[in-house]
Design an enzyme around this catalytic site. Structure first.
Site, PDB file in Angstrom:
ATOM      1  N   SER A 120       3.698  18.489  64.428  1.00  0.00           N
ATOM      2  CA  SER A 120       4.121  18.502  63.024  1.00  0.00           C
ATOM      3  C   SER A 120       5.236  19.527  62.879  1.00  0.00           C
ATOM      4  O   SER A 120       5.291  20.502  63.636  1.00  0.00           O
ATOM      5  CB  SER A 120       2.946  18.908  62.120  1.00  0.00           C
ATOM      6  OG  SER A 120       3.397  19.204  60.816  1.00  0.00           O
ATOM      7  N   TYR A 127      -3.751  24.722  60.256  1.00  0.00           N
ATOM      8  CA  TYR A 127      -3.163  23.427  60.641  1.00  0.00           C
ATOM      9  C   TYR A 127      -1.885  23.657  61.446  1.00  0.00           C
ATOM     10  O   TYR A 127      -1.688  23.044  62.514  1.00  0.00           O
ATOM     11  CB  TYR A 127      -2.875  22.619  59.374  1.00  0.00           C
ATOM     12  CG  TYR A 127      -2.122  21.340  59.592  1.00  0.00           C
ATOM     13  CD1 TYR A 127      -2.705  20.257  60.236  1.00  0.00           C
ATOM     14  CD2 TYR A 127      -0.802  21.195  59.142  1.00  0.00           C
ATOM     15  CE1 TYR A 127      -2.010  19.068  60.434  1.00  0.00           C
ATOM     16  CE2 TYR A 127      -0.095  20.018  59.326  1.00  0.00           C
ATOM     17  CZ  TYR A 127      -0.700  18.961  59.975  1.00  0.00           C
ATOM     18  OH  TYR A 127      -0.011  17.791  60.168  1.00  0.00           O
TER      19      TYR A 127
HETATM   20  P1  NAP Z   1      -4.180  10.091  57.273  1.00  0.00           P
HETATM   21  O1  NAP Z   1      -3.423   9.146  56.413  1.00  0.00           O
HETATM   22  O2  NAP Z   1      -5.165  11.031  56.683  1.00  0.00           O
HETATM   23  O3  NAP Z   1      -4.876   9.225  58.440  1.00  0.00           O
HETATM   24  C1  NAP Z   1      -5.599   9.887  59.416  1.00  0.00           C
HETATM   25  C2  NAP Z   1      -6.265   8.878  60.326  1.00  0.00           C
HETATM   26  O4  NAP Z   1      -6.926   9.632  61.360  1.00  0.00           O
HETATM   27  C3  NAP Z   1      -7.332   8.071  59.635  1.00  0.00           C
HETATM   28  O5  NAP Z   1      -7.358   6.769  60.184  1.00  0.00           O
HETATM   29  C4  NAP Z   1      -8.624   8.811  59.996  1.00  0.00           C
HETATM   30  O6  NAP Z   1      -9.768   7.969  60.065  1.00  0.00           O
HETATM   31  C5  NAP Z   1      -8.297   9.314  61.370  1.00  0.00           C
HETATM   32  N1  NAP Z   1      -9.068  10.504  61.748  1.00  0.00           N
HETATM   33  C6  NAP Z   1      -9.186  11.662  61.059  1.00  0.00           C
HETATM   34  N2  NAP Z   1     -10.013  12.512  61.710  1.00  0.00           N
HETATM   35  C7  NAP Z   1     -10.421  11.859  62.820  1.00  0.00           C
HETATM   36  C8  NAP Z   1     -11.318  12.172  63.868  1.00  0.00           C
HETATM   37  N3  NAP Z   1     -11.972  13.347  63.910  1.00  0.00           N
HETATM   38  N4  NAP Z   1     -11.522  11.264  64.834  1.00  0.00           N
HETATM   39  C9  NAP Z   1     -10.891  10.067  64.805  1.00  0.00           C
HETATM   40  N5  NAP Z   1     -10.034   9.705  63.844  1.00  0.00           N
HETATM   41  C10 NAP Z   1      -9.814  10.591  62.854  1.00  0.00           C
HETATM   42  O7  NAP Z   1      -3.173  11.047  58.078  1.00  0.00           O
HETATM   43  P2  NAP Z   1      -1.638  10.885  58.516  1.00  0.00           P
HETATM   44  O8  NAP Z   1      -0.801  11.558  57.493  1.00  0.00           O
HETATM   45  O9  NAP Z   1      -1.344   9.515  58.924  1.00  0.00           O
HETATM   46  O10 NAP Z   1      -1.652  11.866  59.777  1.00  0.00           O
HETATM   47  C11 NAP Z   1      -1.766  11.386  61.101  1.00  0.00           C
HETATM   48  C12 NAP Z   1      -1.312  12.512  62.018  1.00  0.00           C
HETATM   49  O11 NAP Z   1       0.027  12.861  61.682  1.00  0.00           O
HETATM   50  C13 NAP Z   1      -2.153  13.784  61.904  1.00  0.00           C
HETATM   51  O12 NAP Z   1      -2.322  14.375  63.164  1.00  0.00           O
HETATM   52  C14 NAP Z   1      -1.274  14.671  61.023  1.00  0.00           C
HETATM   53  O13 NAP Z   1      -1.527  16.021  61.247  1.00  0.00           O
HETATM   54  C15 NAP Z   1       0.108  14.258  61.491  1.00  0.00           C
HETATM   55  N6  NAP Z   1       1.188  14.579  60.554  1.00  0.00           N
HETATM   56  C16 NAP Z   1       1.219  14.026  59.309  1.00  0.00           C
HETATM   57  C17 NAP Z   1       2.266  14.351  58.448  1.00  0.00           C
HETATM   58  C18 NAP Z   1       2.369  13.798  57.053  1.00  0.00           C
HETATM   59  O14 NAP Z   1       3.186  14.305  56.260  1.00  0.00           O
HETATM   60  N7  NAP Z   1       1.601  12.796  56.698  1.00  0.00           N
HETATM   61  C19 NAP Z   1       3.283  15.235  58.875  1.00  0.00           C
HETATM   62  C20 NAP Z   1       3.193  15.767  60.155  1.00  0.00           C
HETATM   63  C21 NAP Z   1       2.161  15.423  60.993  1.00  0.00           C
HETATM   64  P3  NAP Z   1     -10.437   7.338  58.710  1.00  0.00           P
HETATM   65  O15 NAP Z   1      -9.454   6.300  58.234  1.00  0.00           O
HETATM   66  O16 NAP Z   1     -11.711   6.758  59.185  1.00  0.00           O
HETATM   67  O17 NAP Z   1     -10.592   8.472  57.752  1.00  0.00           O
END
Ligand code: NAP
Length: 252
Positions: A147, A161
């Site tokens: 990130s 985080y």
């Molecule tokens: P999100 O919309 O909250 O989706 C997260 C996904 O991961 C969901 O499918 C969730 O499952 C699954 N998950 C969460 N905890 C888990 C666990 N312990 N074991 C297995 N699966 C798990 O998040 P996102 O924004 O797409 O983020 C995805 C990644 O990108 C993360 O690592 C986050 O830190 C990174 N990221 C995001 C952003 C941003 O701005 N969005 C920026 C930088 C990095 P459920 O559907 O069952 O809840």
């Protein structure tokens, strides 16, 4: 995007958000995908239906990325259903609560590190054991989810985080060196502000709206814009790219 590599891909945390957009794109590129999710089976089912409607193949497996048995099961489902993966996207991650570090509960601190750091490492371990050319595998590529927070520090939002993503970036650099001779490329993506449900889950429903002015391109990113980069890094088009940490943050 065309993929000369059409081998199977394992995606952790693929049910929603960036993971889901990547599952869909990889499946549209002709790669069978096995993805995990934590608990939202409706979202996982909706995604597998969407992939099928698009002519692709995806299997959903519930399992906590911090649990080694669940990781073993995830990779076994891929091996038995489609063969040994040639691509892995270690994407699952959580932020934990938004608070000053001094007010963070130790259990919340431990959980963020468990999911983001231990979960990523467990995913890489299971993948390496199957994919390494030293162990009879065919090699391939991995993308780890870092990130922009790793470099920005997360102060006044979520230092736990940011620190966990710093660890993921360090792992990427080390793994690229360690796994080159195993026929495995390792890269990371470091997204900025992407429109998913992760912000609201941390109690910051208006986070994206209040931060748009920080973004040089003047807008929030979409999950499919991250998926495009991950798909490229996993493809043979990125055949000489390893150890890269690709910012996807529109200059922020
Ligand atoms: P999100 O919309 O909250 O989706 C997260 C996904 O991961 C969901 O499918 C969730 O499952 C699954 N998950 C969460 N905890 C888990 C666990 N312990 N074991 C297995 N699966 C798990 O998040 P996102 O924004 O797409 O983020 C995805 C990644 O990108 C993360 O690592 C986050 O830190 C990174 N990221 C995001 C952003 C941003 O701005 N969005 C920026 C930088 C990095 P459920 O559907 O069952 O809840």
């Amino acid at each position: 995007m065309s993929h000369s590599d059409t081998g199977p891909v394992v995606v952790t945390g693929g049910g929603r958000g960036i993971g889901a957009a990547t599952v869909l794109l990889l499946a549209q590129c002709g790669r069978p995908v096995v993805f995990s999710y934590a608990s939202n089976s409706n979202a996982a089912q909706a995604l597998t239906d969407r992939v099928k409607a698009a002519g692709g193949t995806a299997l959903a497996v519930q399992g906590d990325v911090a649990n080694e048995e669940a990781i073993t099961t995830l990779f076994e489902v891929c091996r038995k259903s489609f063969g040994v993966p040639t691509g892995v996207f270690a994407n699952a991650g959580i932020t934990g609560p938004s608070t000053r570090l001094e007010d963070l509960e130790p259990a919340d601190l431990r959980r963020v590190l468990d999911v983001n750091v231990i979960g990523t490492a467990l995913t890489v371990q299971a993948a390496t054991r199957l994919m390494s050319t030293r162990r009879g595998g065919a090699g391939g590529a991995m993308v780890l989810m870092s990130s922009r927070a790793a470099a920005l520090g997360g102060g006044n939002e979520w230092i736990q985080y940011a620190a966990s993503k710093g660890a993921v970036s360090s792992m990427t650099i080390g793994l690229a060196k360690e796994l080159g001779s195993d026929g495995i490329r390792v890269n990371a993506v470091a997204p900025g502000l992407i429109d998913t449900e992760i912000h609201a889950a941390a109690g910051l429903a208006d986070r994206l709206a209040t931060k748009t002015n920080d973004v040089p391109l003047g807008r929030i990113g979409r999950a499919d814009e991250v998926a495009a980069a991950v798909s490229w890094l996993l493809s043979d088009a990125a055949s000489y790219v390893s150890g890269a940490i690709l910012d996807i943050s529109a200059g922020r």
